[in-house]
Design a protein around this motif. Structure first.
Motif, short mmCIF file in Angstrom:
data_model
loop_
_atom_site.label_atom_id
_atom_site.label_comp_id
_atom_site.label_asym_id
_atom_site.label_seq_id
_atom_site.Cartn_x
_atom_site.Cartn_y
_atom_site.Cartn_z
N LEU A 193 0.85 -1.18 0.00
CA LEU A 193 0.00 0.00 0.00
C LEU A 193 0.88 1.23 0.00
CD1 LEU A 193 -2.81 1.39 0.40
CD2 LEU A 193 -2.33 1.26 2.86
N GLY A 194 0.66 2.12 -0.96
CA GLY A 194 1.40 3.36 -1.03
C GLY A 194 0.50 4.54 -0.70
N THR A 195 0.93 5.35 0.25
CA THR A 195 0.24 6.59 0.58
C THR A 195 1.27 7.72 0.47
OG1 THR A 195 0.65 6.37 2.96
CG2 THR A 195 -1.41 5.44 2.11
N ILE A 196 0.81 8.95 0.70
CA ILE A 196 1.70 10.11 0.53
C ILE A 196 1.94 10.77 1.88
CG2 ILE A 196 2.01 12.32 -0.64
CD1 ILE A 196 -0.01 11.21 -2.77
N ASN A 197 3.22 10.82 2.28
CA ASN A 197 3.60 11.46 3.52
C ASN A 197 3.38 12.97 3.44
OD1 ASN A 197 4.57 9.32 5.21
ND2 ASN A 197 6.39 9.17 3.91
N PRO A 198 3.35 13.66 4.60
CA PRO A 198 3.16 15.11 4.58
C PRO A 198 4.19 15.87 3.73
CG PRO A 198 2.91 14.29 6.81
CD PRO A 198 3.40 13.14 5.97
N ASP A 199 5.43 15.34 3.64
CA ASP A 199 6.45 16.03 2.85
C ASP A 199 6.42 15.62 1.37
OD1 ASP A 199 7.51 13.46 2.87
OD2 ASP A 199 9.40 14.02 3.83
N GLY A 200 5.42 14.82 0.97
CA GLY A 200 5.27 14.43 -0.43
C GLY A 200 5.97 13.14 -0.82
N THR A 201 6.74 12.56 0.08
CA THR A 201 7.42 11.31 -0.23
C THR A 201 6.46 10.14 -0.11
OG1 THR A 201 8.15 11.07 2.06
CG2 THR A 201 9.69 12.15 0.53
N PRO A 202 6.73 9.04 -0.81
CA PRO A 202 5.85 7.87 -0.69
C PRO A 202 6.05 7.15 0.64
CG PRO A 202 7.55 7.50 -2.37
CD PRO A 202 7.76 8.86 -1.82
N HIS A 203 4.97 6.61 1.14
CA HIS A 203 5.00 5.77 2.34
C HIS A 203 4.47 4.40 1.90
CE1 HIS A 203 3.24 4.15 6.17
NE2 HIS A 203 4.42 4.54 6.60
N MET A 204 5.33 3.39 1.89
CA MET A 204 4.97 2.06 1.41
C MET A 204 4.98 1.07 2.56
SD MET A 204 4.56 2.50 -1.84
CE MET A 204 4.42 0.79 -2.32
N VAL A 205 3.91 0.29 2.66
CA VAL A 205 3.82 -0.75 3.69
C VAL A 205 3.17 -1.99 3.09
CG1 VAL A 205 3.72 0.82 5.67
CG2 VAL A 205 1.62 0.15 4.53
N THR A 206 3.50 -3.14 3.64
CA THR A 206 2.85 -4.38 3.25
C THR A 206 1.67 -4.62 4.19
OG1 THR A 206 4.93 -5.30 2.45
CG2 THR A 206 3.17 -6.87 2.95
N MET A 207 0.53 -4.96 3.60
CA MET A 207 -0.70 -5.16 4.37
C MET A 207 -1.31 -6.51 4.00
SD MET A 207 -1.25 -2.24 6.03
CE MET A 207 -2.96 -2.45 6.52
N PHE A 208 -1.85 -7.22 4.98
CA PHE A 208 -2.69 -8.36 4.70
C PHE A 208 -4.07 -7.81 4.36
CE2 PHE A 208 0.57 -10.47 7.18
CZ PHE A 208 0.75 -11.62 6.45
N TYR A 209 -4.77 -8.44 3.44
CA TYR A 209 -6.10 -7.96 3.07
C TYR A 209 -7.07 -9.12 2.91
CZ TYR A 209 -5.47 -9.48 -1.78
OH TYR A 209 -5.27 -10.23 -2.91
N ALA A 210 -8.34 -8.76 2.88
CA ALA A 210 -9.43 -9.70 2.60
C ALA A 210 -10.35 -9.02 1.60
CB ALA A 210 -10.18 -10.03 3.88
N LEU A 211 -11.24 -9.78 1.03
CA LEU A 211 -12.24 -9.20 0.14
C LEU A 211 -13.56 -9.09 0.90
CD1 LEU A 211 -11.48 -11.01 -3.21
CD2 LEU A 211 -10.89 -8.70 -2.55
#
Length: 112
Positions: free
Chosen positions: A34-52
Motif C-alpha cells: 500500500l502506497g500513501t503520501i507522507n506530509p512532505d510528499g514522499t511515498p509511504h509504502m507498507v505491506t498489508m494483509f487484506y481480505a475481500l
C-alpha cells in the motif's frame, strides 16, 4: 557494414491478465503493498494483509498509523498485489485511485 532491422514488441499486451484472471488472482493472494503520501510528499509504502469484502479489497489498521494519517490528509493511494518469484513466474496487479473506505480506528478498506 551489416544492417539489422529491429522491431519492438509491446510485452505488456502479451502478458495482460483478463478480468477473470485478475479476479482469481486477487481472491488467491493475501498481501499487498500500500502506497500513501507522507506530509512532505514522499511515498509511504507498507505491506498489508487484506481480505475481500463484497468484492472490495479491505484491510484493518490502527487509527494513529502513519498510513491512516496520510489517507485522512490525502486519499490518493496505490496498491500492488504480486506473487511468484522470478520474472517468468511473477504476476502482479496494480491499481491506483482514491481511498474509498472508513478511516476510523477500527477499519479501513479500498475498492479494487
Amino acid at each position: 557494414m551489416e544492417r539489422v532491422l529491429l522491431c519492438t514488441v509491446n510485452q505488456r499486451t502479451r502478458i495482460v491478465m483478463s478480468d477473470d484472471e485478475v479476479t482469481a488472482f486477487i481472491n488467491e493472494a493475501r498481501k499487498l503493498q500500500l502506497g500513501t503520501i507522507n506530509p512532505d510528499g514522499t511515498p509511504h509504502m507498507v505491506t498489508m494483509f487484506y481480505a475481500l469484502t463484497e468484492g472490495k479489497i479491505s484491510f484493518w489498521t490502527y487509527g494513529k498509523a502513519q498510513k491512516t494519517l496520510n489517507i485522512q490528509r490525502d486519499a490518493r493511494v496505490s496498491r500492488l498485489i504480486e506473487a511468484g518469484g522470478n520474472t517468468p513466474t511473477c504476476a502482479a496487479y496494480r491499481c491506483t485511485g482514491w481511498h474509498g473506505g472508513s478511516t476510523t480506528p477500527r477499519a479501513s478498506s479500498a475498492s479494487a
